[in-house]
Design a protein around this motif. Structure first.
Motif, PDB file in Angstrom:
ATOM      1  N   ALA A 115       0.504  -1.148   0.065  1.00  0.00           N
ATOM      2  CA  ALA A 115      -0.225   0.366  -0.012  1.00  0.00           C
ATOM      3  C   ALA A 115       0.475   1.405  -0.806  1.00  0.00           C
ATOM      4  N   GLY A 116       2.144   0.783   0.679  1.00  0.00           N
ATOM      5  CA  GLY A 116       3.290   2.453   0.386  1.00  0.00           C
ATOM      6  C   GLY A 116       3.334   3.074   1.616  1.00  0.00           C
ATOM      7  N   GLY A 117       2.198   2.993   2.612  1.00  0.00           N
ATOM      8  CA  GLY A 117       2.076   4.136   3.631  1.00  0.00           C
ATOM      9  C   GLY A 117       3.663   3.341   5.042  1.00  0.00           C
ATOM     10  N   LEU A 118       3.413   2.149   4.855  1.00  0.00           N
ATOM     11  CA  LEU A 118       3.934   1.778   6.661  1.00  0.00           C
ATOM     12  C   LEU A 118       5.534   0.676   5.453  1.00  0.00           C
ATOM     13  N   PHE A 119       5.956   0.252   5.608  1.00  0.00           N
ATOM     14  CA  PHE A 119       7.452  -0.525   5.064  1.00  0.00           C
ATOM     15  C   PHE A 119       8.578  -0.815   5.968  1.00  0.00           C
ATOM     16  N   ALA A 120       9.686  -1.775   5.747  1.00  0.00           N
ATOM     17  CA  ALA A 120      10.396  -1.722   6.910  1.00  0.00           C
ATOM     18  C   ALA A 120      11.384  -2.238   5.400  1.00  0.00           C
ATOM     19  N   ILE A 121      12.492  -1.431   5.819  1.00  0.00           N
ATOM     20  CA  ILE A 121      13.662  -2.529   4.740  1.00  0.00           C
ATOM     21  C   ILE A 121      14.570  -1.948   5.226  1.00  0.00           C
ATOM     22  N   ASP A 122      15.789  -2.676   5.539  1.00  0.00           N
ATOM     23  CA  ASP A 122      17.549  -2.683   5.530  1.00  0.00           C
ATOM     24  C   ASP A 122      17.893  -1.355   4.950  1.00  0.00           C
ATOM     25  N   ARG A 123      18.690  -0.458   6.049  1.00  0.00           N
ATOM     26  CA  ARG A 123      19.194   0.927   5.232  1.00  0.00           C
ATOM     27  C   ARG A 123      19.155   0.724   3.924  1.00  0.00           C
ATOM     28  N   ASN A 124      20.840  -0.514   3.908  1.00  0.00           N
ATOM     29  CA  ASN A 124      21.729   0.203   3.014  1.00  0.00           C
ATOM     30  C   ASN A 124      20.754  -1.074   1.271  1.00  0.00           C
ATOM     31  N   ASP A 149       6.062  13.348  -8.622  1.00  0.00           N
ATOM     32  CA  ASP A 149       5.648  13.926  -7.567  1.00  0.00           C
ATOM     33  C   ASP A 149       4.654  14.051  -6.413  1.00  0.00           C
ATOM     34  N   VAL A 150       4.601  14.801  -5.701  1.00  0.00           N
ATOM     35  CA  VAL A 150       3.651  14.823  -5.010  1.00  0.00           C
ATOM     36  C   VAL A 150       3.260  13.295  -3.928  1.00  0.00           C
ATOM     37  N   TRP A 151       2.147  12.720  -4.708  1.00  0.00           N
ATOM     38  CA  TRP A 151       1.628  11.429  -4.263  1.00  0.00           C
ATOM     39  C   TRP A 151       1.651  11.003  -5.289  1.00  0.00           C
ATOM     40  N   GLY A 152       1.310   9.491  -4.794  1.00  0.00           N
ATOM     41  CA  GLY A 152       1.358   7.962  -5.746  1.00  0.00           C
ATOM     42  C   GLY A 152       1.597   7.745  -7.004  1.00  0.00           C
ATOM     43  N   GLY A 153       1.924   6.085  -6.999  1.00  0.00           N
ATOM     44  CA  GLY A 153       2.264   5.214  -7.941  1.00  0.00           C
ATOM     45  C   GLY A 153       3.701   5.238  -7.413  1.00  0.00           C
ATOM     46  N   GLU A 154       4.087   5.123  -6.241  1.00  0.00           N
ATOM     47  CA  GLU A 154       5.453   5.146  -5.391  1.00  0.00           C
ATOM     48  C   GLU A 154       5.408   4.136  -4.952  1.00  0.00           C
ATOM     49  N   ASN A 155       4.453   3.243  -5.110  1.00  0.00           N
ATOM     50  CA  ASN A 155       4.407   2.523  -4.254  1.00  0.00           C
ATOM     51  C   ASN A 155       4.606   1.164  -5.416  1.00  0.00           C
ATOM     52  N   LEU A 156       3.623   1.543  -5.878  1.00  0.00           N
ATOM     53  CA  LEU A 156       3.541   0.131  -7.496  1.00  0.00           C
ATOM     54  C   LEU A 156       5.514   0.554  -7.684  1.00  0.00           C
ATOM     55  N   ASN A 181      -3.421  21.235  -9.986  1.00  0.00           N
ATOM     56  CA  ASN A 181      -4.749  20.231 -10.303  1.00  0.00           C
ATOM     57  C   ASN A 181      -3.694  19.454 -10.947  1.00  0.00           C
ATOM     58  N   LYS A 182      -2.298  18.575 -10.706  1.00  0.00           N
ATOM     59  CA  LYS A 182      -2.074  17.991 -11.275  1.00  0.00           C
ATOM     60  C   LYS A 182      -2.871  16.351 -10.612  1.00  0.00           C
ATOM     61  N   ASP A 183      -2.613  15.752 -11.649  1.00  0.00           N
ATOM     62  CA  ASP A 183      -3.063  14.360 -11.817  1.00  0.00           C
ATOM     63  C   ASP A 183      -1.670  13.013 -10.887  1.00  0.00           C
ATOM     64  N   THR A 184      -0.875  13.709 -10.046  1.00  0.00           N
ATOM     65  CA  THR A 184       0.544  12.931 -10.192  1.00  0.00           C
ATOM     66  C   THR A 184       0.220  11.663  -9.703  1.00  0.00           C
ATOM     67  N   HIS A 185      -0.420  11.083  -9.286  1.00  0.00           N
ATOM     68  CA  HIS A 185      -0.513  10.043  -9.140  1.00  0.00           C
ATOM     69  C   HIS A 185      -0.841   9.469 -10.368  1.00  0.00           C
ATOM     70  N   GLY A 186      -1.358   9.620 -11.326  1.00  0.00           N
ATOM     71  CA  GLY A 186      -1.331   9.386 -12.700  1.00  0.00           C
ATOM     72  C   GLY A 186      -0.352   9.280 -13.172  1.00  0.00           C
ATOM     73  N   LEU A 187       0.347  10.658 -13.291  1.00  0.00           N
ATOM     74  CA  LEU A 187       1.728  10.710 -13.794  1.00  0.00           C
ATOM     75  C   LEU A 187       2.686  10.325 -13.512  1.00  0.00           C
ATOM     76  N   ASN A 188       2.747   9.544 -12.321  1.00  0.00           N
ATOM     77  CA  ASN A 188       3.381   8.246 -11.496  1.00  0.00           C
ATOM     78  C   ASN A 188       3.584   7.103 -12.047  1.00  0.00           C
ATOM     79  N   THR A 189       2.479   7.043 -12.428  1.00  0.00           N
ATOM     80  CA  THR A 189       1.821   5.554 -12.789  1.00  0.00           C
ATOM     81  C   THR A 189       2.734   5.439 -13.868  1.00  0.00           C
ATOM     82  N   ALA A 190       2.387   6.114 -14.733  1.00  0.00           N
ATOM     83  CA  ALA A 190       2.899   6.396 -16.070  1.00  0.00           C
ATOM     84  C   ALA A 190       4.962   6.173 -16.103  1.00  0.00           C
TER      85      ALA A 190
END
Ligand SMILES: [Mn+2]
Length: 259
Positions: free
Chosen positions: A142-151, A164-171, A207-216
Motif C-alpha cells: 500500500a506504501g504508507g508503512l514498510f520496513a527495509i534494510d537501510r543499505n 511528484d507529491v503523491w501516488g504511484g511510488e508504492n507500485l 491540480n495535476k494528476d500526480t498519481h496518474g503521472l507517477n504511475t505512467a
C-alpha cells in the motif's frame, strides 16, 4: 514565507514545539525548503537515517505492542526482504482502533489501470509459506508503512525522484523489488493501525494528476510490453506524457540548441 504543507493548523511551529518538548532527543524533524511531496520527503528522511533498518510510517499511524520485533527478525534472516505489517484500520472520525482477525488478511495487488488493490492470499502462497503467521509474499504494498534494510533501500534504487507529491511510488517500489531480486512480504505478527482517509486533505499543485503521472513513469520503466495494457486503461496518460515532454521543450528552448 513559503508554505510547504498546505495545512497549517497542527503543523509548522506547533509541530516543532511538540517534537522538541514531548519527544526524546533522538527524534529529529527534517524540513525541506519547498514542497516536494511524500516521495522526495521520504528520500530526505532516508538520507538522514543512520540505523540498520529504515521504517517508513505515515504520520497517521499508531503502532501496537510487539509490532517491531517480527519486522527486524525477518530482515535479519533476509536482508533483501522488504516488509509490511498488517495494517489495521483506525476510524478517521472517532480514532477507534479496529483489530482485524489475525489469521485472515489480504495482501497487495494492482489493477491494470495502475491502482493499488487488496487481494486474497493465493492458495499456492499459503502452501509455500507453510504457516498462516509466516512471512507472506505480496505482489505490491500500500506504501504508507514498510520496513527495509537501510543499505538495501539504496542498493535497490530508493525512490524515483522524478515523482511528484503523491501516488504511484508504492507500485514502482513493489515492481522494482521483485524484478531486482528482492522480496516483498507481509509479516502477520506485526500490526500497525492506520487511518484510511476518505478524501485528500491537501491540495495538489497545479491540480495535476500526480498519481496518474507517477504511475505512467512506473509503467514506462518497469512494465515492459505490459505497459500496453496499462495505457489501454489509461489512454489519457500516454497522451499527457507526450504533451508534457513537448511542453518541457517549449519551456526550456535552450535544450533545443540554437537553431
Ligand atoms: Mn496513509
Amino acid at each position: 514565507m513559503r508554505v510547504y504543507s498546505t495545512i497549517t493548523k497542527h503543523l509548522k511551529g506547533k509541530l516543532d514545539y511538540y517534537v522538541t518538548s514531548h519527544l526524546p532527543d533522538k527524534v529529529r524533524l527534517v524540513r525541506l525548503k519547498e514542497r516536494h511531496g511524500l516521495i522526495r520527503a521520504r528520500l530526505e528522511g532516508a538520507k538522514t537515517a543512520s540505523g540498520d533498518v529504515i521504517i517508513f510510517l505515515d504520520s497517521h499511524c499508531e503502532v501496537t505492542q510487539g509490532w517491531l520485533e517480527p519486522l527486524l527478525a525477518r530482515i535479519k534472516e533476509s536482508r533483501t526482504a522488504v516488509l509490511v505489517p498488517i495494517i489495521d484500520v483506525i476510524d478517521d472520525k472517532t480514532l477507534q482502533y479496529f483489530s482485524s482477525n489475525g489469521e485472515f488478511f489480504e495482501i497487495g495487488g494492482f489493477t491494470w489501470s495502475g491502482h493499488f488493490t487488496w487481494i486474497h492470499v493465493p492458495e499456492r502462497e499459503k502452501k509455500r509459506r507453510g504457516s498462516s503467521v509466516g512471512p507472506t509474499r505480496s505482489p505490491t504494498m500500500a506504501g504508507g508503512l514498510f520496513a527495509i534494510d537501510r543499505n538495501y533501500f539504496w542498493e535497490v534504487g530508493s525512490y524515483d525522484e522524478g515523482m511528484d507529491v503523491w501516488g504511484g511510488e508504492n507500485l514502482e517500489m513493489s515492481f522494482r523489488i521483485w524484478m531486482c531480486g528482492g522480496t516483498l512480504e507481509t509479516i502477520p505478527c506485526s500490526r500497525v493501525g492506520h487511518i484510511f482517509r476518505s478524501f485528500h486533505p491537501y491540495s495538489f499543485p497545479g491540480n495535476k494528476d500526480t498519481h496518474g503521472l507517477n504511475t505512467a513513469r512506473m509503467a514506462e520503466v518497469w512494465m515492459d510490453d505490459y505497459k500496453r495494457l496499462f495505457y489501454m486503461h489509461r489512454p489519457e496518460l500516454k497522451y499527457y506524457l507526450i504533451v508534457r515532454d513537448r511542453r518541457n521543450l517549449q519551456e526550456k528552448p535552450e535544450e533545443l540548441g540554437q537553431v
